[in-house]
Design a protein around this motif. Structure first.
Motif, mmCIF file in Angstrom:
data_model
loop_
_atom_site.group_PDB
_atom_site.id
_atom_site.type_symbol
_atom_site.label_atom_id
_atom_site.label_comp_id
_atom_site.label_asym_id
_atom_site.label_seq_id
_atom_site.Cartn_x
_atom_site.Cartn_y
_atom_site.Cartn_z
ATOM 1 N N UNK A 1 10.739 1.812 -0.614
ATOM 2 C CA UNK A 1 11.526 2.698 -1.437
ATOM 3 C C UNK A 1 12.482 3.280 -0.983
ATOM 4 N N UNK A 2 12.400 3.818 0.115
ATOM 5 C CA UNK A 2 13.576 4.275 0.827
ATOM 6 C C UNK A 2 14.421 3.416 1.436
ATOM 7 N N UNK B 1 7.626 7.615 -9.897
ATOM 8 C CA UNK B 1 7.996 8.190 -8.698
ATOM 9 C C UNK B 1 8.966 7.251 -8.265
ATOM 10 N N UNK C 1 4.695 1.344 0.446
ATOM 11 C CA UNK C 1 5.417 1.738 -0.481
ATOM 12 C C UNK C 1 6.805 2.721 -0.599
ATOM 13 N N UNK D 1 16.608 2.174 -1.330
ATOM 14 C CA UNK D 1 17.854 2.739 -1.569
ATOM 15 C C UNK D 1 18.862 2.838 -0.762
ATOM 16 N N UNK D 2 18.715 2.467 0.596
ATOM 17 C CA UNK D 2 19.385 2.418 1.570
ATOM 18 C C UNK D 2 20.344 1.381 1.462
ATOM 19 N N UNK E 1 5.982 2.781 -12.455
ATOM 20 C CA UNK E 1 5.741 4.030 -11.712
ATOM 21 C C UNK E 1 6.689 4.874 -11.891
ATOM 22 N N UNK F 1 11.984 7.872 -10.478
ATOM 23 C CA UNK F 1 12.913 9.089 -10.189
ATOM 24 C C UNK F 1 13.709 8.857 -8.630
ATOM 25 N N UNK F 2 13.039 8.361 -7.818
ATOM 26 C CA UNK F 2 13.561 8.360 -6.591
ATOM 27 C C UNK F 2 14.685 7.408 -6.251
ATOM 28 N N UNK G 1 0.806 -1.145 -0.063
ATOM 29 C CA UNK G 1 0.109 -0.187 0.143
ATOM 30 C C UNK G 1 0.898 1.195 -0.077
ATOM 31 N N UNK G 2 0.227 2.530 -0.161
ATOM 32 C CA UNK G 2 1.129 3.668 -0.484
ATOM 33 C C UNK G 2 1.953 3.812 0.564
#
Lengths: 281, 366, 281, 366
Positions: free
Chosen positions: B174-175, B196, B170, B178-179, B194, B199-200, B166-167
């Motif tokens: 995502x974060x 976003x 998610x 990245x880590x 997606x 991009x991230x 869910x949002x």
């Protein structure tokens, strides 16, 4: 003024449909209760009228008479060997075939699938003569193998297992491929364990059917020491005129059914799980 | 341990249908690359070809210096996280993570070490004895990532791994991804539709469209200098507004375009001589607009829907001729649906797309 | 140097497993082929040795002999009435019971479900004496009702339909409740149509089983004009010594099986659909 | 046709477990109200009680002036759009939309008129003869909404209707729902756990937490003046950063707080005498921060992850004592992970939460 709250739960508490389920249950259970009743009565008393079932005294003499026959235990062993052998064989073959039909590409896959399912349509009576002849050639009559072999290719089993393997997402296979598992290991360690509910259901059905089978053992097992329990008990019936031995007949029927009832009670939980749709989550 | 990936002239056809058409791509060791595109663009197929789950019609794939498209999946040294996670339902978390290592006969104490390490990183140590059925969606996701980590692969392949969350989850996952990339420094390929996520997460984004690569670049390059109208419309939320151009006028700084029936927009874009003006449009991102007083220059926008995002407010409206434009105001915007406001557009931020969809940008950075 | 591309599709083109499927097919089809062969041979020729099946001439005389019996068509009609009646009854009762078990709350729901499933375990032999007696009391022997009734409570049918109704999301019911549909309309117009694949499967199985049933018709239908096809044909066997009439026996088996084979071929597509997991999407 | 909804003293218990505890709420005729909360807060149960799909332990519900909790679902005059859409799989789009009208014996030509009108509004006229199995997720969604519209209900109930759509489609459908509400002017209740949906769609948001209503207010009230730490953390993306307070100092304008080990933050918040300072925190939204030159006053933030969203850049970092803070920079930010930047905080935008989670805001609007 107090108004009753509307409750949607009322909608699903339908008492009419209770009766359908109850009647189904009674239809199924009444003959079972009756036969148990008969088996517990003295044969002479039953001769006067079967309504005697509803009154004392009850006796275990009919069961004692069965156990007097020294062959009973041999027949029981035969039934066990046949039922267990057939169950294992059906599970193995159906799983392999189901996996093949659900996952693999091979020539004539569709045609073969239809042919195998066609087995559902062919009545045993239609092929029993031919089968009898064929087993004669290979000298398979009066052997355990001969009793087990004909029912190994279970159309229903292939049907069920194909459905189950298809329900397993392909990503599971792919994840295992990336995990460097061989095709055999994927089948054995990853997919097969996921079909356990289907294996349990198919296993119980097969065992019950093998245990209760009458036709083929009657034709194939002609020597008394190769009789299965069903045939053996039926054969001893000739010692009694049918009308004289109603209680004894009942005891025979109950006795022959006991093992499957025990198996059923033991695995009942699994059947219910399988019905609850407890497949792959 | 991590390695670069070279995709050379990859083509994929099913009978007469071409799914991927002559794809070339080099991914650096340790890079985080995102394949971004609409469904059916072939991005998942390309990922699955790297994983060895789809056959290749033409071309080759190398990891490090080794050609791997001739090897079965398990021997390519890649690990994949599936959209559905594809955990083995009958195995515990620990067994799920160990299975791949057992298949290549890693010693038991080494397996234990790796599983425990990965579980600690992903904070799933307390879930090691649970089966997937007793895990939440987010926890399953972590186990799937854990199963990949323990293999210490040359590259991680992610197939839309966040789409079942869910949002809120998610965003957090995502974060964490990245880590994780920062910590492991591994080559990672991530497929998503997606923008976003792309991009991230991405060092570089590969935009795929109609069986081809449309653009490769850093998120900022893609966002600020899309090569085509397709990329411009696909990347960015809300989408870039496209206003039809009626007339183009050259100025000292660039061109001034007349937007159909609504007024002029000054830009700092220089157009080439052979510019195809038929069906040309000017593209404007919401954040490059500003609501100004009616005395100032700009376009009049009649607001249809006001979307309050808290930190900013999006104004969906139409110009006099009915063309749709999305403008942005602050989080404390007082604009209401039905009002008409004046919108000014930053001259350096607009993009012009010619009739072929080719992009032209301002030469100056803002 | 040209290196072969690795193709994951190779993995799934496993030719070993083709053989398992093929052998299953052969095991199933060999007796069928054999019996058809026998049925097309002159009985006298078969007496010399059954290997005659592999050579010309073939004849339809055995089939002609069957049709000469004027009772055959009456038996055929009886079989049709019993099989169709049983199929409709089983579908109706199983659907209602399945719906009740899957969706409704009523007293003793779990207990009743276990009792009904228990019917899977009880062998027909065990209850056939009791059933015979009970039907005697109600004077149901030698009637179509008497032939249809005992198999209406299909444990497998209830099992299958319960599973299917459980697989339909509850939101479908709820949407229909908000659409102001009555409980009956929800069952009849919304849920029942969604169980069509299960109805087809259960219907075919029931029809085949009813058609091929031997035990109960043998006991219950004692008058020649109430015989089903299976019983009727078997009764005419007494006119021939078994070893003399191998070809005729074969023709009887084939002839009795023809309707189920036709039904199978006709509905085969539905079986395959049901196997493909074509439930509610 | 549309009507107001009054929820009075609603309580729901399963045996000893309380699912909803004395809920009171009045929804105006034509209002768009969103029930927002984490899973398990009871928001879906409340919606299903209005729909008549769950029984009510205590309390009553009125639509217009009519008590409806005594009526079966179909007679309440509400229409519901389910998360799974719950279309009838064996019926075409037209049959799906007609079924509810046929059940109440609407004339056939009236049914046709309503179905055709709704299909036109939702742009599904070309799909009327298809069954749900042949529709995409987005199309199914429209059919589900169409099935609700044709009933011309007194209120629409939406149970997380967007959660099965992908990100791009979700954004577009959100916008269309907002427009549909404008066009129909009907009372609508929308349940979601996604705060972006709530912020963008609602006239008023009802935040639910632990079986109770935590706050009712417009999106801006909720965003700018959350009544509690729970609301502040739940609404807004990225989440509000919470910094522990070491020391509080009264100033003329409000209070200046010392954030643990990291420096001081000036606020315009006046705290009451009986302020519970134990475990008190100061809450800061990313957009209320700014990256300033190292000479200016502010907190030093060591950046861990940089999230480039195109129009803005989020900087996830830690203060000297390890406390996490999310700061915002422009879309063209040059900050890289690993750097330390100075972050200033707008004095009017901070929020202080006492040890009980109760919020205190600046009295002045920014």
């Amino acid at each position: 003024m107090k108004t009753m709250n509307y409750s949607p739960e009322h909608l699903t508490s339908n008492r009419h449909l209770f009766w359908i389920a109850a009647v189904l249950g009674v239809i199924m259970m009444a003959p079972v209760a009756w036969i148990i009743g008969l088996s517990l009565k003295d044969n002479a008393e039953l001769l006067k009228g079967t309504e005697a079932v509803f009154a004392m005294p009850y006796t275990l003499v009919n069961y004692a008479n069965i156990l007097e026959s020294s062959s009973v235990f041999g027949w029981f062993i035969n039934s066990m060997i046949v039922a267990i052998g057939q169950t294992i064989g059906v599970l193995l073959l159906s799983s392999l075939a189901g996996y093949a039909f659900a996952r693999l590409e091979f020539p004539f896959r569709k045609t073969l699938f239809i042919i195998v399912l066609f087995g559902l349509a062919v009545p045993e009576q239609a092929v029993i003569i031919a089968r009898h002849q064929m087993f004669n050639w290979f000298d398979l009559h009066n052997t355990h193998i001969g009793l087990i072999l004909p029912n190994l290719s279970s159309a229903f089993g292939v049907f069920l297992m194909t459905q189950f393997f298809r329900a397993i997402p392909k990503e599971i296979d792919e994840a295992a491929m990336l995990d460097n598992a061989s095709t055999f290991r994927i089948f054995w360690k990853v997919l097969l364990p996921l079909t356990l509910p289907a294996q349990a259901t198919l296993g119980i059905f097969t065992f019950l059917q093998a245990w209760n089978d009458y036709w083929w053992p009657l034709i194939s097992a002609t020597k008394a020491d190769m009789y299965t329990l069903t045939i053996g008990i039926a054969s001893s019936q000739t010692n009694f005129a049918q009308s004289e031995g109603l209680g004894f007949l009942g005891a025979q029927a109950v006795f022959a059914s006991l093992p499957v009832v025990i198996v059923y009670i033991f695995f009942q939980r699994h059947i219910v799980t399988a019905v609850s749709g407890g497949a792959v989550k | 341990m991590s390695a670069s990936i070279s995709i050379k002239n990859i083509t994929k056809r099913y009978d007469s249908v071409t799914v991927l058409d002559d794809i070339n791509l080099h991914i650096e060791d340790g890079e985080f690359v995102v394949f971004l595109g609409p469904s059916g663009c072939g991005k998942s197929t390309l990922l699955r070809m790297i994983a060895g789950l789809e056959s290749i019609t033409e071309g080759s794939i190398e990891i490090g210096d080794k050609r791997i498209d001739t090897l079965p999946s398990g021997q390519r040294g890649v690990a994949m996280v599936f959209q559905s996670y594809a955990l083995y339902p009958h195995m515990t978390t620990r067994q799920n993570m160990s299975f791949g290592l057992e298949n290549v006969n890693v010693a038991q104490d080494e397996i234990d070490r790796r599983v425990n390490d990965a579980a600690k990183i992903l904070e799933i140590d307390h879930l090691l004895d649970r089966k997937p059925g007793r895990l939440s969606g987010g926890q399953r996701q972590r186990v799937a990532i854990g199963r990949a980590i323990v293999k210490e692969p040359k590259a991680f392949l992610f197939d839309e791994p966040l789409s079942n969350l869910d949002a809120a989850l998610r965003g957090r996952t995502r974060l964490e991804l990245a880590q994780l990339h920062q910590r492991l420094g591994s080559t990672m390929i991530f497929v998503t539709h997606d923008q976003v996520e792309a991009m991230t997460l991405a060092d570089r984004i590969v935009i795929m469209h109609k069986q081809k690569i449309e653009q490769i670049g850093t998120p900022m390059e893609i966002y600020q200098h899309p090569v085509s109208r397709f990329v411009a419309e696909f990347v960015g939320s809300p989408p870039m507004s496209m206003l039809p151009i009626n007339h183009i006028e050259n100025t000292v700084d660039g061109v001034t375009v007349e937007v159909s029936g609504a007024g002029k927009v000054v830009t700092a874009i220089t157009l080439p001589q052979d510019f195809n003006a038929k069906d040309a449009v000017i593209g404007i991102r919401a954040e490059d607009t500003a609501i100004v007083s009616p005395q100032e220059e700009g376009l009049d926008l009649t607001i249809k829907v006001v979307e309050r995002l808290g930190d900013r407010t999006l104004l969906y409206g139409t110009l006099v001729d009915g063309t749709e434009l999305i403008a942005e105001d602050t989080g404390r915007s007082k604009v209401k649906a039905g009002e008409t406001v004046r919108v000014s557009i930053s001259p350096h931020a607009a993009h012009i797309f010619d009739g072929n969809g080719l992009a032209h940008h301002s030469q100056r950075e803002v």
